[in-house]
Design a protein around this motif. Sequence first.
Motif, PDB file in Angstrom:
ATOM      1  N   LEU A  85      16.760  17.205  19.402  1.00 56.94           N
ATOM      2  CA  LEU A  85      17.165  16.614  20.856  1.00 56.94           C
ATOM      3  C   LEU A  85      16.369  17.529  22.098  1.00 56.94           C
ATOM      4  CD1 LEU A  85      21.007  16.131  20.438  1.00 56.94           C
ATOM      5  CD2 LEU A  85      19.167  14.400  20.788  1.00 56.94           C
ATOM      6  N   LEU A  86      16.402  18.752  21.852  1.00 50.60           N
ATOM      7  CA  LEU A  86      15.841  19.658  23.002  1.00 50.60           C
ATOM      8  C   LEU A  86      14.388  19.458  22.670  1.00 50.60           C
ATOM      9  CD1 LEU A  86      18.092  22.764  22.826  1.00 50.60           C
ATOM     10  CD2 LEU A  86      17.990  21.233  24.789  1.00 50.60           C
ATOM     11  N   ALA A  87      13.900  19.151  21.723  1.00 47.36           N
ATOM     12  CA  ALA A  87      12.379  18.778  21.621  1.00 47.36           C
ATOM     13  C   ALA A  87      12.040  18.080  22.305  1.00 47.36           C
ATOM     14  CB  ALA A  87      11.914  19.197  20.052  1.00 47.36           C
ATOM     15  N   LEU A  90      12.408  18.198  26.040  1.00 45.08           N
ATOM     16  CA  LEU A  90      11.219  19.004  26.509  1.00 45.08           C
ATOM     17  C   LEU A  90      10.006  18.463  26.589  1.00 45.08           C
ATOM     18  CD1 LEU A  90      11.334  22.544  24.652  1.00 45.08           C
ATOM     19  CD2 LEU A  90      11.390  22.337  27.126  1.00 45.08           C
ATOM     20  N   ALA A  91       9.485  17.566  25.860  1.00 42.59           N
ATOM     21  CA  ALA A  91       8.282  16.601  25.739  1.00 42.59           C
ATOM     22  C   ALA A  91       8.520  15.548  27.077  1.00 42.59           C
ATOM     23  CB  ALA A  91       8.144  15.936  24.489  1.00 42.59           C
ATOM     24  N   GLN A  92       9.659  15.126  27.066  1.00 38.47           N
ATOM     25  CA  GLN A  92       9.795  14.026  28.234  1.00 38.47           C
ATOM     26  C   GLN A  92       9.709  14.873  29.616  1.00 38.47           C
ATOM     27  OE1 GLN A  92      13.762  12.546  28.207  1.00 38.47           O
ATOM     28  NE2 GLN A  92      13.215  10.562  28.148  1.00 38.47           N
ATOM     29  N   THR A 105      15.728  24.662  29.214  1.00 39.31           N
ATOM     30  CA  THR A 105      15.773  23.748  28.076  1.00 39.31           C
ATOM     31  C   THR A 105      14.808  24.438  27.101  1.00 39.31           C
ATOM     32  OG1 THR A 105      15.853  22.001  29.419  1.00 39.31           O
ATOM     33  CG2 THR A 105      15.040  21.785  27.196  1.00 39.31           C
ATOM     34  N   GLU A 106      13.739  25.384  27.650  1.00 36.13           N
ATOM     35  CA  GLU A 106      13.037  25.962  26.724  1.00 36.13           C
ATOM     36  C   GLU A 106      13.590  27.174  26.135  1.00 36.13           C
ATOM     37  OE1 GLU A 106       9.524  26.975  29.098  1.00 36.13           O
ATOM     38  OE2 GLU A 106       8.536  25.200  28.625  1.00 36.13           O
ATOM     39  N   HIS A 107      14.548  27.907  26.863  1.00 35.71           N
ATOM     40  CA  HIS A 107      15.389  29.006  26.482  1.00 35.71           C
ATOM     41  C   HIS A 107      16.348  28.606  25.577  1.00 35.71           C
ATOM     42  CE1 HIS A 107      16.970  32.802  26.840  1.00 35.71           C
ATOM     43  NE2 HIS A 107      18.098  32.216  27.071  1.00 35.71           N
ATOM     44  N   LEU A 108      17.145  27.312  25.693  1.00 35.11           N
ATOM     45  CA  LEU A 108      18.028  26.814  24.942  1.00 35.11           C
ATOM     46  C   LEU A 108      17.489  26.442  23.644  1.00 35.11           C
ATOM     47  CD1 LEU A 108      20.313  25.086  27.269  1.00 35.11           C
ATOM     48  CD2 LEU A 108      20.731  27.077  26.145  1.00 35.11           C
ATOM     49  N   HIS A 109      16.138  25.910  23.735  1.00 29.53           N
ATOM     50  CA  HIS A 109      15.517  25.435  22.453  1.00 29.53           C
ATOM     51  C   HIS A 109      15.208  26.719  21.510  1.00 29.53           C
ATOM     52  CE1 HIS A 109      11.747  23.601  20.287  1.00 29.53           C
ATOM     53  NE2 HIS A 109      12.853  22.832  20.047  1.00 29.53           N
ATOM     54  N   ALA A 110      14.509  27.713  22.117  1.00 23.29           N
ATOM     55  CA  ALA A 110      14.349  28.929  21.543  1.00 23.29           C
ATOM     56  C   ALA A 110      15.461  29.538  20.742  1.00 23.29           C
ATOM     57  CB  ALA A 110      13.701  30.003  22.547  1.00 23.29           C
ATOM     58  N   ILE A 111      16.658  29.410  21.341  1.00 19.69           N
ATOM     59  CA  ILE A 111      17.924  30.063  20.947  1.00 19.69           C
ATOM     60  C   ILE A 111      18.372  29.339  19.501  1.00 19.69           C
ATOM     61  CG2 ILE A 111      20.434  30.294  20.997  1.00 19.69           C
ATOM     62  CD1 ILE A 111      19.674  31.353  24.035  1.00 19.69           C
ATOM     63  N   LEU A 128       8.427  27.514  13.782  1.00 20.93           N
ATOM     64  CA  LEU A 128       9.154  27.934  14.912  1.00 20.93           C
ATOM     65  C   LEU A 128       8.583  28.478  15.910  1.00 20.93           C
ATOM     66  CD1 LEU A 128      12.377  29.487  13.217  1.00 20.93           C
ATOM     67  CD2 LEU A 128      12.164  27.272  14.054  1.00 20.93           C
ATOM     68  N   THR A 129       8.818  28.436  17.282  1.00 21.39           N
ATOM     69  CA  THR A 129       8.018  28.889  18.305  1.00 21.39           C
ATOM     70  C   THR A 129       9.001  29.489  19.115  1.00 21.39           C
ATOM     71  OG1 THR A 129       8.045  26.969  19.536  1.00 21.39           O
ATOM     72  CG2 THR A 129       5.878  27.337  18.055  1.00 21.39           C
ATOM     73  N   ILE A 130       8.865  30.600  19.525  1.00 25.16           N
ATOM     74  CA  ILE A 130       9.561  31.079  20.828  1.00 25.16           C
ATOM     75  C   ILE A 130       9.032  30.613  22.157  1.00 25.16           C
ATOM     76  CG2 ILE A 130      10.466  33.341  21.819  1.00 25.16           C
ATOM     77  CD1 ILE A 130      11.589  32.688  18.886  1.00 25.16           C
ATOM     78  N   SER A 131      10.069  30.410  23.034  1.00 26.76           N
ATOM     79  CA  SER A 131       9.405  29.708  24.397  1.00 26.76           C
ATOM     80  C   SER A 131       9.033  30.949  25.307  1.00 26.76           C
ATOM     81  CB  SER A 131      10.607  29.172  25.016  1.00 26.76           C
ATOM     82  OG  SER A 131      11.814  29.839  25.447  1.00 26.76           O
ATOM     83  N   ALA A 132       8.447  30.861  26.318  1.00 25.00           N
ATOM     84  CA  ALA A 132       7.812  31.631  27.181  1.00 25.00           C
ATOM     85  C   ALA A 132       8.864  32.513  27.876  1.00 25.00           C
ATOM     86  CB  ALA A 132       6.968  30.893  28.317  1.00 25.00           C
TER      87      ALA A 132
END
Length: 144
Positions: A85-87, A90-92, A105-111, A128-132
């Motif tokens: 859902l978060l991916a 994020l794309a949107q 959203t990037e932070h929540l996605h990374a968690i 897996l990628t860690i957000s900025a």
Amino acid sequence: MQSHSLCIAIANKLRERILSHRLPPGSDINDGALAQEFGVSRTPVREAMKLLCHEGLLTAQPRRGMTVTHLTAAQVAEAQQLCTLLAHHLAQLQRQQPRGCAELTEHLHAIAQARLQLALGPAPRTPLTISAPLTEHRRTALAL
């Protein structure tokens, strides 16, 4: 300021060990042993452990300290759904808004991704990628 950076550096080292399964789910975390290993007092180690507890990587055990979180099958399924859902979200956001507007959203996605990596082990089924925001903390932390 320096003690805050030390806490973050210790949290980064522990996060790395947890996500690589050098500290597998269910492992007890000994703050005294870690403090001795890092050559610091227990205070920054305990603060780092609290950060990881807030991320869901450690679980507080009443009167026992902390352990590496062990996720149930339902929690893994929930983390997978949340990542999906978060991916998509994020794309949107990236199509609609200028860069940098999706920091939360990037932070929540990374968690969510970190929780999946905790459950699936060091060789995850999906990359897996860690957000900025998390990467930036790792870059600015002191090297131990």
